[in-house]
Motif scaffolding. Structure first.
Motif, PDB file in Angstrom:
ATOM      1  N   SER A 140     -18.876   3.749  -8.924  1.00 53.22           N
ATOM      2  CA  SER A 140     -20.245   3.449  -8.504  1.00 53.22           C
ATOM      3  C   SER A 140     -21.065   2.845  -9.640  1.00 53.22           C
ATOM      4  N   ARG A 141     -22.111   2.156  -9.257  1.00 53.39           N
ATOM      5  CA  ARG A 141     -23.032   1.595 -10.249  1.00 53.39           C
ATOM      6  C   ARG A 141     -23.686   2.709 -11.061  1.00 53.39           C
ATOM      7  N   PHE A 142     -23.975   3.823 -10.419  1.00 51.37           N
ATOM      8  CA  PHE A 142     -24.589   4.958 -11.120  1.00 51.37           C
ATOM      9  C   PHE A 142     -23.700   5.441 -12.254  1.00 51.37           C
ATOM     10  N   SER A 143     -22.412   5.648 -11.963  1.00 52.58           N
ATOM     11  CA  SER A 143     -21.476   6.107 -12.986  1.00 52.58           C
ATOM     12  C   SER A 143     -21.364   5.102 -14.129  1.00 52.58           C
ATOM     13  N   ARG A 144     -21.258   3.827 -13.786  1.00 54.72           N
ATOM     14  CA  ARG A 144     -21.106   2.801 -14.822  1.00 54.72           C
ATOM     15  C   ARG A 144     -22.359   2.723 -15.698  1.00 54.72           C
ATOM     16  N   LEU A 145     -23.533   2.845 -15.084  1.00 52.36           N
ATOM     17  CA  LEU A 145     -24.771   2.802 -15.861  1.00 52.36           C
ATOM     18  C   LEU A 145     -24.901   4.007 -16.785  1.00 52.36           C
ATOM     19  N   LEU A 146     -24.425   5.172 -16.321  1.00 45.79           N
ATOM     20  CA  LEU A 146     -24.446   6.356 -17.188  1.00 45.79           C
ATOM     21  C   LEU A 146     -23.574   6.138 -18.414  1.00 45.79           C
ATOM     22  N   TRP A 147     -22.363   5.582 -18.214  1.00 49.82           N
ATOM     23  CA  TRP A 147     -21.485   5.300 -19.352  1.00 49.82           C
ATOM     24  C   TRP A 147     -22.106   4.266 -20.280  1.00 49.82           C
ATOM     25  N   ILE A 148     -22.709   3.236 -19.723  1.00 49.15           N
ATOM     26  CA  ILE A 148     -23.341   2.204 -20.551  1.00 49.15           C
ATOM     27  C   ILE A 148     -24.460   2.810 -21.393  1.00 49.15           C
ATOM     28  N   ALA A 149     -25.257   3.659 -20.775  1.00 48.41           N
ATOM     29  CA  ALA A 149     -26.345   4.321 -21.502  1.00 48.41           C
ATOM     30  C   ALA A 149     -25.786   5.195 -22.620  1.00 48.41           C
TER      31      ALA A 149
ATOM     32  N   THR B 141       0.802  -1.225   0.000  1.00 44.71           N
ATOM     33  CA  THR B 141       0.000   0.000   0.000  1.00 44.71           C
ATOM     34  C   THR B 141       0.833   1.273   0.000  1.00 44.71           C
ATOM     35  N   LYS B 142       2.138   1.158   0.208  1.00 42.07           N
ATOM     36  CA  LYS B 142       2.994   2.332   0.351  1.00 42.07           C
ATOM     37  C   LYS B 142       2.923   3.257  -0.864  1.00 42.07           C
ATOM     38  N   ASN B 143       2.489   4.499  -0.618  1.00 40.15           N
ATOM     39  CA  ASN B 143       2.443   5.566  -1.626  1.00 40.15           C
ATOM     40  C   ASN B 143       1.534   5.276  -2.818  1.00 40.15           C
ATOM     41  N   VAL B 144       0.654   4.305  -2.701  1.00 41.55           N
ATOM     42  CA  VAL B 144      -0.300   4.070  -3.790  1.00 41.55           C
ATOM     43  C   VAL B 144      -1.304   5.226  -3.807  1.00 41.55           C
ATOM     44  N   PRO B 145      -1.498   5.896  -4.942  1.00 44.40           N
ATOM     45  CA  PRO B 145      -2.410   7.045  -4.982  1.00 44.40           C
ATOM     46  C   PRO B 145      -3.855   6.632  -4.715  1.00 44.40           C
ATOM     47  N   GLN B 146      -4.537   7.454  -3.957  1.00 41.38           N
ATOM     48  CA  GLN B 146      -5.938   7.180  -3.647  1.00 41.38           C
ATOM     49  C   GLN B 146      -6.707   8.488  -3.565  1.00 41.38           C
ATOM     50  N   TRP B 147      -7.874   8.531  -4.204  1.00 38.38           N
ATOM     51  CA  TRP B 147      -8.768   9.681  -4.153  1.00 38.38           C
ATOM     52  C   TRP B 147     -10.149   9.114  -3.838  1.00 38.38           C
ATOM     53  N   LYS B 148     -10.414   8.919  -2.570  1.00 37.05           N
ATOM     54  CA  LYS B 148     -11.585   8.175  -2.128  1.00 37.05           C
ATOM     55  C   LYS B 148     -12.893   8.761  -2.637  1.00 37.05           C
ATOM     56  N   SER B 149     -13.039  10.077  -2.536  1.00 38.72           N
ATOM     57  CA  SER B 149     -14.308  10.698  -2.929  1.00 38.72           C
ATOM     58  C   SER B 149     -14.575  10.533  -4.418  1.00 38.72           C
ATOM     59  N   PHE B 150     -13.529  10.683  -5.232  1.00 38.57           N
ATOM     60  CA  PHE B 150     -13.713  10.523  -6.668  1.00 38.57           C
ATOM     61  C   PHE B 150     -13.964   9.066  -7.020  1.00 38.57           C
ATOM     62  N   ASP B 151     -13.181   8.171  -6.422  1.00 36.33           N
ATOM     63  CA  ASP B 151     -13.336   6.743  -6.711  1.00 36.33           C
ATOM     64  C   ASP B 151     -14.713   6.229  -6.326  1.00 36.33           C
ATOM     65  N   SER B 152     -15.258   6.761  -5.239  1.00 38.15           N
ATOM     66  CA  SER B 152     -16.581   6.310  -4.792  1.00 38.15           C
ATOM     67  C   SER B 152     -17.643   6.620  -5.845  1.00 38.15           C
ATOM     68  N   TYR B 153     -17.433   7.711  -6.597  1.00 33.65           N
ATOM     69  CA  TYR B 153     -18.359   8.032  -7.691  1.00 33.65           C
ATOM     70  C   TYR B 153     -17.996   7.282  -8.968  1.00 33.65           C
ATOM     71  N   ALA B 154     -16.718   7.369  -9.371  1.00 32.56           N
ATOM     72  CA  ALA B 154     -16.289   6.780 -10.641  1.00 32.56           C
ATOM     73  C   ALA B 154     -16.492   5.272 -10.668  1.00 32.56           C
TER      74      ALA B 154
END
Length: 246
Positions: free
Chosen positions: A126-135, A111-124
C-alpha cells in the motif's frame, strides 16, 4: 559510517529475500517450506525491502512469464524490445501491478502454487506502508548523516528492489560472458558474483531454471545457494534435488 552500513544491510538483506523467496521459491519452487515459515519470510521480505517491497505473487508470475517469453515481445522485461532501461522498468512495473491487481488475464501455468498472502500484501504494497518506510529512511538519514555525499545514497535505499531488477534484467542481458549458447541474450555478469549474491549468473540460470544453485563453474560461488543449504540443513526449508545437465 552508519549510513553506508545501513545501505549495505538494506542492499544485501533485500537482495537475499528477493533471490531466496521471490525468485527461487515463489517463481521456481526449488525448495519447500511450511506455511508458518512462508508467512515469516513474507514479513522479512517486507522488512528488508521496505519502500520497494515486491509481492511474491506478482513477482513469481511475472518471472515465470520472463522465462517462457525471454527476449520476445511478450517478455515483461527485455532490452531487445525496450529502448532504454527506464522504459523497460516502467513496462515491468505496469505489468507487475496489473498482475497483482488481476487486471490482465494470466495463463494458469504461470499461477500454479505461487504463494499469495492477500491481506498482508494489501498492506505491505500500500501507499501508506511505502510512505511510512520513506519517512523512516529520511529520518534515519537526517539523524546519522555526517557528510553531504551520503544523501546521494538515499535514492538507492528508497528504490532498492527496482535497482536490483535493473542490474539483472537489463545489464544481465547485455554485458558479461556465457557458459551456454542459447536462443536468448542472458549473460553471467561476474566470474564471482560478489554484488548480486548469485543472481548475476543469469546465463546459467536460464539454462538450468529449476536448479537452486546458479553457479556452475568452480569460481561461480552462489552465496544465496550456500545460505539455502544451511537453512535446509537446519530444517527451515526442504531443498529439492538438483539435476544439472552439462
Amino acid at each position: 559510517m552508519i549510513i553506508v552500513l545501513f545501505v549495505v544491510i538494506l542492499w544485501y538483506g533485500g537482495l537475499f529475500f528477493q533471490s531466496f523467496f521471490l525468485h527461487r521459491y515463489a517463481a521456481h519452487q526449488v525448495f519447500t517450506m511450511s506455511k508458518t515459515m512462508e508467512r515469516v519470510t513474507f514479513v522479512l521480505t517486507w522488512f528488508f525491502q521496505g519502500s520497494s517491497y515486491l509481492s511474491a505473487y506478482g513477482y513469481g508470475i511475472m518471472h515465470r512469464m520472463h522465462h517462457a517469453y525471454t527476449d520476445t515481445e511478450k517478455d515483461p522485461h527485455s532490452p531487445s524490445y525496450d529502448s532504454n532501461l527506464f522504459a523497460m522498468m516502467w513496462k515491468t512495473k505496469t505489468i507487475y501491478q496489473q498482475i497483482n491487481q488481476q487486471k490482465i488475464p494470466v495463463d494458469s501455468k504461470f499461477t500454479k502454487n505461487v504463494p499469495q498472502w492477500k491481506s498482508f500484501d494489501s498492506y505491505a504494497s500500500s501507499r501508506f506502508s511505502r510512505l511510512l518506510w520513506i519517512a523512516f529512511y529520511i529520518l534515519f538519514f537526517a539523524y546519522f548523516t555526517t557528510a553531504l555525499w551520503q544523501w546521494f545514497l538515499l535514492p538507492i535505499a528508497l528504490l532498492m528492489a527496482p535497482i536490483h531488477g535493473v542490474i539483472i534484467n537489463w545489464f544481465g542481458h547485455i554485458y558479461g560472458y556465457v557458459n551456454y549458447k542459447m536462443t536468448n541474450t542472458s549473460k553471467n555478469l561476474f566470474p564471482f558474483d560478489f554484488l548480486m549474491m548469485g543472481e548475476g549468473y543469469h546465463n546459467n540460470h536460464h539454462k538450468h531454471a529449476s536448479s537452486a544453485n546458479f553457479g556452475v563453474k568452480w569460481h561461480e560461488i552462489d552465496v544465496t545457494y550456500q545460505i539455502i543449504k544451511v537453512l535446509d540443513f537446519l530444517g527451515f526449508i526442504k531443498l529439492k534435488p538438483i539435476s544439472i545437465q552439462k
